[in-house]
Design a protein around this motif. Structure first.
Motif, PDB file in Angstrom:
ATOM      1  N   LEU A   1       0.830  -1.210   0.000  1.00 31.19           N
ATOM      2  CA  LEU A   1       0.000   0.000   0.000  1.00 31.19           C
ATOM      3  C   LEU A   1       0.862   1.256   0.000  1.00 31.19           C
ATOM      4  O   LEU A   1       0.544   2.242  -0.687  1.00 31.19           O
ATOM      5  CB  LEU A   1      -0.926  -0.010   1.221  1.00 31.19           C
ATOM      6  CG  LEU A   1      -1.986  -1.112   1.259  1.00 31.19           C
ATOM      7  CD1 LEU A   1      -2.750  -1.078   2.581  1.00 31.19           C
ATOM      8  CD2 LEU A   1      -2.951  -0.981   0.084  1.00 31.19           C
ATOM      9  N   TRP A   2       1.924   1.245   0.761  1.00 34.84           N
ATOM     10  CA  TRP A   2       2.848   2.393   0.819  1.00 34.84           C
ATOM     11  C   TRP A   2       3.385   2.713  -0.576  1.00 34.84           C
ATOM     12  O   TRP A   2       3.372   3.874  -1.023  1.00 34.84           O
ATOM     13  CB  TRP A   2       3.978   2.071   1.785  1.00 34.84           C
ATOM     14  CG  TRP A   2       4.925   3.183   2.096  1.00 34.84           C
ATOM     15  CD1 TRP A   2       4.759   4.521   1.860  1.00 34.84           C
ATOM     16  CD2 TRP A   2       6.214   3.040   2.720  1.00 34.84           C
ATOM     17  NE1 TRP A   2       5.853   5.218   2.300  1.00 34.84           N
ATOM     18  CE2 TRP A   2       6.760   4.353   2.833  1.00 34.84           C
ATOM     19  CE3 TRP A   2       6.948   1.956   3.195  1.00 34.84           C
ATOM     20  CZ2 TRP A   2       8.012   4.574   3.398  1.00 34.84           C
ATOM     21  CZ3 TRP A   2       8.189   2.184   3.766  1.00 34.84           C
ATOM     22  CH2 TRP A   2       8.720   3.473   3.865  1.00 34.84           C
ATOM     23  N   LYS A   3       3.833   1.674  -1.280  1.00 38.04           N
ATOM     24  CA  LYS A   3       4.391   1.871  -2.617  1.00 38.04           C
ATOM     25  C   LYS A   3       3.311   2.317  -3.611  1.00 38.04           C
ATOM     26  O   LYS A   3       3.522   3.246  -4.401  1.00 38.04           O
ATOM     27  CB  LYS A   3       5.047   0.576  -3.091  1.00 38.04           C
ATOM     28  CG  LYS A   3       5.748   0.710  -4.425  1.00 38.04           C
ATOM     29  CD  LYS A   3       6.555  -0.539  -4.754  1.00 38.04           C
ATOM     30  CE  LYS A   3       7.331  -0.356  -6.048  1.00 38.04           C
ATOM     31  NZ  LYS A   3       8.190  -1.521  -6.357  1.00 38.04           N
ATOM     32  N   ALA A   4       2.141   1.670  -3.551  1.00 37.19           N
ATOM     33  CA  ALA A   4       1.075   2.003  -4.497  1.00 37.19           C
ATOM     34  C   ALA A   4       0.552   3.417  -4.281  1.00 37.19           C
ATOM     35  O   ALA A   4       0.312   4.155  -5.243  1.00 37.19           O
ATOM     36  CB  ALA A   4      -0.057   0.983  -4.364  1.00 37.19           C
ATOM     37  N   VAL A   5       0.351   3.822  -3.030  1.00 39.25           N
ATOM     38  CA  VAL A   5      -0.132   5.171  -2.747  1.00 39.25           C
ATOM     39  C   VAL A   5       0.913   6.204  -3.166  1.00 39.25           C
ATOM     40  O   VAL A   5       0.582   7.249  -3.750  1.00 39.25           O
ATOM     41  CB  VAL A   5      -0.489   5.330  -1.256  1.00 39.25           C
ATOM     42  CG1 VAL A   5      -0.724   6.803  -0.917  1.00 39.25           C
ATOM     43  CG2 VAL A   5      -1.712   4.501  -0.904  1.00 39.25           C
ATOM     44  N   THR A   6       2.186   5.921  -2.890  1.00 40.49           N
ATOM     45  CA  THR A   6       3.252   6.844  -3.277  1.00 40.49           C
ATOM     46  C   THR A   6       3.274   7.034  -4.790  1.00 40.49           C
ATOM     47  O   THR A   6       3.417   8.161  -5.291  1.00 40.49           O
ATOM     48  CB  THR A   6       4.614   6.316  -2.781  1.00 40.49           C
ATOM     49  OG1 THR A   6       4.581   6.202  -1.348  1.00 40.49           O
ATOM     50  CG2 THR A   6       5.748   7.249  -3.180  1.00 40.49           C
ATOM     51  N   LYS A   7       3.103   5.941  -5.532  1.00 38.13           N
ATOM     52  CA  LYS A   7       3.057   6.029  -6.993  1.00 38.13           C
ATOM     53  C   LYS A   7       1.834   6.816  -7.451  1.00 38.13           C
ATOM     54  O   LYS A   7       1.921   7.669  -8.344  1.00 38.13           O
ATOM     55  CB  LYS A   7       3.034   4.621  -7.586  1.00 38.13           C
ATOM     56  CG  LYS A   7       3.089   4.594  -9.103  1.00 38.13           C
ATOM     57  CD  LYS A   7       3.157   3.159  -9.617  1.00 38.13           C
ATOM     58  CE  LYS A   7       3.234   3.122 -11.132  1.00 38.13           C
ATOM     59  NZ  LYS A   7       3.298   1.710 -11.649  1.00 38.13           N
ATOM     60  N   ALA A   8       0.670   6.552  -6.819  1.00 37.74           N
ATOM     61  CA  ALA A   8      -0.565   7.238  -7.201  1.00 37.74           C
ATOM     62  C   ALA A   8      -0.495   8.730  -6.919  1.00 37.74           C
ATOM     63  O   ALA A   8      -1.123   9.534  -7.623  1.00 37.74           O
ATOM     64  CB  ALA A   8      -1.749   6.617  -6.461  1.00 37.74           C
ATOM     65  N   ARG A   9       0.259   9.115  -5.925  1.00 39.09           N
ATOM     66  CA  ARG A   9       0.372  10.530  -5.568  1.00 39.09           C
ATOM     67  C   ARG A   9       1.262  11.301  -6.535  1.00 39.09           C
ATOM     68  O   ARG A   9       1.233  12.538  -6.566  1.00 39.09           O
ATOM     69  CB  ARG A   9       0.933  10.668  -4.147  1.00 39.09           C
ATOM     70  CG  ARG A   9      -0.086  10.404  -3.042  1.00 39.09           C
ATOM     71  CD  ARG A   9       0.597  10.300  -1.696  1.00 39.09           C
ATOM     72  NE  ARG A   9      -0.329  10.482  -0.574  1.00 39.09           N
ATOM     73  CZ  ARG A   9      -0.025  10.260   0.695  1.00 39.09           C
ATOM     74  NH1 ARG A   9       1.206   9.844   1.021  1.00 39.09           N
ATOM     75  NH2 ARG A   9      -0.921  10.461   1.643  1.00 39.09           N
ATOM     76  N   GLY A  10       2.082  10.597  -7.296  1.00 37.22           N
ATOM     77  CA  GLY A  10       2.956  11.272  -8.239  1.00 37.22           C
ATOM     78  C   GLY A  10       3.984  12.164  -7.567  1.00 37.22           C
ATOM     79  O   GLY A  10       4.276  13.269  -8.038  1.00 37.22           O
ATOM     80  N   LEU A  11       4.572  11.684  -6.490  1.00 39.94           N
ATOM     81  CA  LEU A  11       5.508  12.487  -5.715  1.00 39.94           C
ATOM     82  C   LEU A  11       6.849  12.633  -6.422  1.00 39.94           C
ATOM     83  O   LEU A  11       7.237  11.793  -7.234  1.00 39.94           O
ATOM     84  CB  LEU A  11       5.724  11.848  -4.336  1.00 39.94           C
ATOM     85  CG  LEU A  11       4.475  11.695  -3.453  1.00 39.94           C
ATOM     86  CD1 LEU A  11       4.814  10.923  -2.187  1.00 39.94           C
ATOM     87  CD2 LEU A  11       3.905  13.059  -3.109  1.00 39.94           C
ATOM     88  N   SER A  12       7.556  13.692  -6.081  1.00 43.20           N
ATOM     89  CA  SER A  12       8.893  13.928  -6.613  1.00 43.20           C
ATOM     90  C   SER A  12       9.838  12.819  -6.143  1.00 43.20           C
ATOM     91  O   SER A  12       9.747  12.351  -5.002  1.00 43.20           O
ATOM     92  CB  SER A  12       9.409  15.283  -6.138  1.00 43.20           C
ATOM     93  OG  SER A  12      10.787  15.412  -6.399  1.00 43.20           O
ATOM     94  N   ALA A  13      10.744  12.415  -7.013  1.00 41.21           N
ATOM     95  CA  ALA A  13      11.636  11.289  -6.723  1.00 41.21           C
ATOM     96  C   ALA A  13      12.467  11.505  -5.473  1.00 41.21           C
ATOM     97  O   ALA A  13      12.801  10.548  -4.759  1.00 41.21           O
ATOM     98  CB  ALA A  13      12.548  11.027  -7.925  1.00 41.21           C
ATOM     99  N   TYR A  14      12.819  12.765  -5.173  1.00 46.06           N
ATOM    100  CA  TYR A  14      13.726  13.010  -4.051  1.00 46.06           C
ATOM    101  C   TYR A  14      12.992  13.445  -2.778  1.00 46.06           C
ATOM    102  O   TYR A  14      13.631  13.832  -1.797  1.00 46.06           O
ATOM    103  CB  TYR A  14      14.782  14.035  -4.456  1.00 46.06           C
ATOM    104  CG  TYR A  14      15.757  13.464  -5.445  1.00 46.06           C
ATOM    105  CD1 TYR A  14      16.856  12.715  -5.031  1.00 46.06           C
ATOM    106  CD2 TYR A  14      15.550  13.627  -6.806  1.00 46.06           C
ATOM    107  CE1 TYR A  14      17.735  12.164  -5.940  1.00 46.06           C
ATOM    108  CE2 TYR A  14      16.430  13.077  -7.741  1.00 46.06           C
ATOM    109  CZ  TYR A  14      17.515  12.339  -7.293  1.00 46.06           C
ATOM    110  OH  TYR A  14      18.385  11.782  -8.194  1.00 46.06           O
TER     111      TYR A  14
END
Length: 435
Positions: free
Chosen positions: A258-271
């Protein structure tokens, strides 16, 4: 669909013999650092169901054993927070709907849920509120609200089980452990870990980021079902790098996913840095072990943290290991260090708890995960059997995830997730993808 309120009144504990003489209980360091807010949960039962009078009498009997719930939050002469054991009572609401329960099923977290329990907003004196909503088919929905300062999920679920026992004419067993004075600081104190920024913060150093109304209004809540088969495959993938070592738990594997999927869905900056706040029950981690019957709060938090680029680039075992190792470190030493820090440094440095539901909650780029997977909420038998559905109420608090056992009863898990609407839409497209 409209819920019609029939009555609302205060009911008090039903003591047998002479009432106890203890007049207050000081809050522990764990009570002081938790959410200072009411929480609400909802149960649904198919018929047959006992009459409201039976539910009321059972509640009054349970309150005579768990007197804290019938008391009031206050302060002693030194200004320290306490629970007054004054038997002031809890609120008992009777309501009805002119439809069958199946017409509102499947019940999922939504604004409609707010009508199935008493309000948790505003200056509420009662520490517990109960609403019984009856449907034309004979089904009932029980809405239960409780102040988190008094007890955590484990303790609250124990009380609910006791309520059910009392409704069925059984003796309440096991009895709660009420002594909150067992968490004493060491002499001399030994603060081995950093607790600033984890459990406590300095409000003067806090950076405030004003939230726009449209940000708060743009949060959506949905419930996701993860089948037993999906969880088995996910656990195998998460543990694939462990060799002959013990595999990660289903909880660790699912949270990593879930952590990885939500982070991807949020479109966060790589850094950017992203973390997950995970509730850790101290009962099984302190030495000597604290019985499950302890009534109060005994929860701290693990904060696994990663760079967005690392979390998204690496397969799910990366996040699972971060979660496993960070949670494992919230051990007896950590809990003892927290007790020493909270007892000696909080007043000295004018610190306040990090967790705060009094403000609009926007966790992005982080997550806040709570697990109810091991709590006996499904054991609340009021006289007609186990609940058909158990769920939290509606909490549009961005970045929060609540894991609970599915009502199917086969070991599958439901996740209630609150995110910004566009992020939630993106999450739905990828939440069942296995790498």
């Amino acid at each position: 669909m409209r819920v019609r309120l029939e009555s609302s009144r205060i009911i008090k504990p039903l003591h047998e013999g002479i009432p106890p003489t203890t007049n207050h209980i000081p809050l522990s360091v764990f009570d002081k650092v938790t959410f200072d807010a009411h929480m609400a949960i909802i149960y649904a039962y198919h018929p047959p169901n006992p009459p409201n009078a039976t539910l009321e009498t059972g509640l009054r009997k349970a309150l005579s054993v768990y007197r804290e719930w019938a008391g009031r939050l206050s302060k002693d002469n030194d200004g320290e927070p306490i629970i007054l054991l004054n038997d002031a009572g809890v609120r008992f609401v009777e309501a009805s709907m002119d439809i069958e329960l199946d017409q509102v099923m499947p019940l999922k977290p939504s604004a409609f849920c707010l009508s199935l329990h008493p309000s948790i907003q505003g200056n509420i004196q009662e520490l517990v509120q109960v609403q019984i909503t009856r449907f034309t088919c004979g089904s009932i929905v029980v809405g239960f609200t409780a102040h988190h300062t008094v007890a955590d999920g484990q303790a609250t679920s124990n009380f609910l089980v006791a309520w059910g026992q009392a409704c069925r004419g059984l003796e309440i067993h096991p009895l709660p452990l009420h002594d909150r004075g067992i968490f004493k600081p060491r002499d001399p104190p030994c603060i081995e870990f950093e607790h600033r920024g984890v459990e406590f913060k300095n409000p003067k150093l806090e950076q405030f980021h004003p939230l726009l109304d449209e940000d708060v209004d743009g949060v959506a809540v949905d419930q996701f079902h993860f089948s037993l088969g999906f969880l088995a495959k996910l656990k195998a993938k998460a543990s694939s790098r462990n060799g002959n070592d013990k595999s990660y738990s289903t909880f660790e594997s699912l949270v990593a996913h879930l952590w990885k999927a939500v982070t991807k869905a949020r479109g966060l900056s790589a850094y950017q840095t992203t973390s997950v706040r995970i509730s850790v029950n101290g009962r099984m981690r302190m030495d000597p072990r604290i019985p499950n019957e302890y009534f109060g709060n005994l929860v701290l938090w693990a904060l696994p943290t990663a760079k967005v680029k690392d979390l998204l680039r690496e397969p799910v075992p990366y996040g699972a290991k971060l979660i496993h190792d960070t949670v494992a470190n919230v051990n007896d030493n950590y809990f003892r260090s927290f007790i020493d820090f909270a007892s000696h440094k909080v007043k000295e440095e004018n610190l306040v708890p990090v967790v705060d539901m009094g403000q609009s909650v926007i966790e992005c780029p982080n997550l806040d995960v709570s697990s109810w997977l091991r709590f006996p909420f499904y054991d609340l038998d009021l006289g007609g059997g186990s609940p058909y559905v158990f769920m939290p109420s509606y909490y549009p608090l961005e970045g929060t995830i609540l894991l609970l056992p599915s009502f199917i009863g086969d070991g599958s898990i439901d996740a209630v997730i609150a995110l910004f609407e566009d992020h939630l839409a993106a999450f739905k497209l990828i939440c069942y993808e296995l790498e």
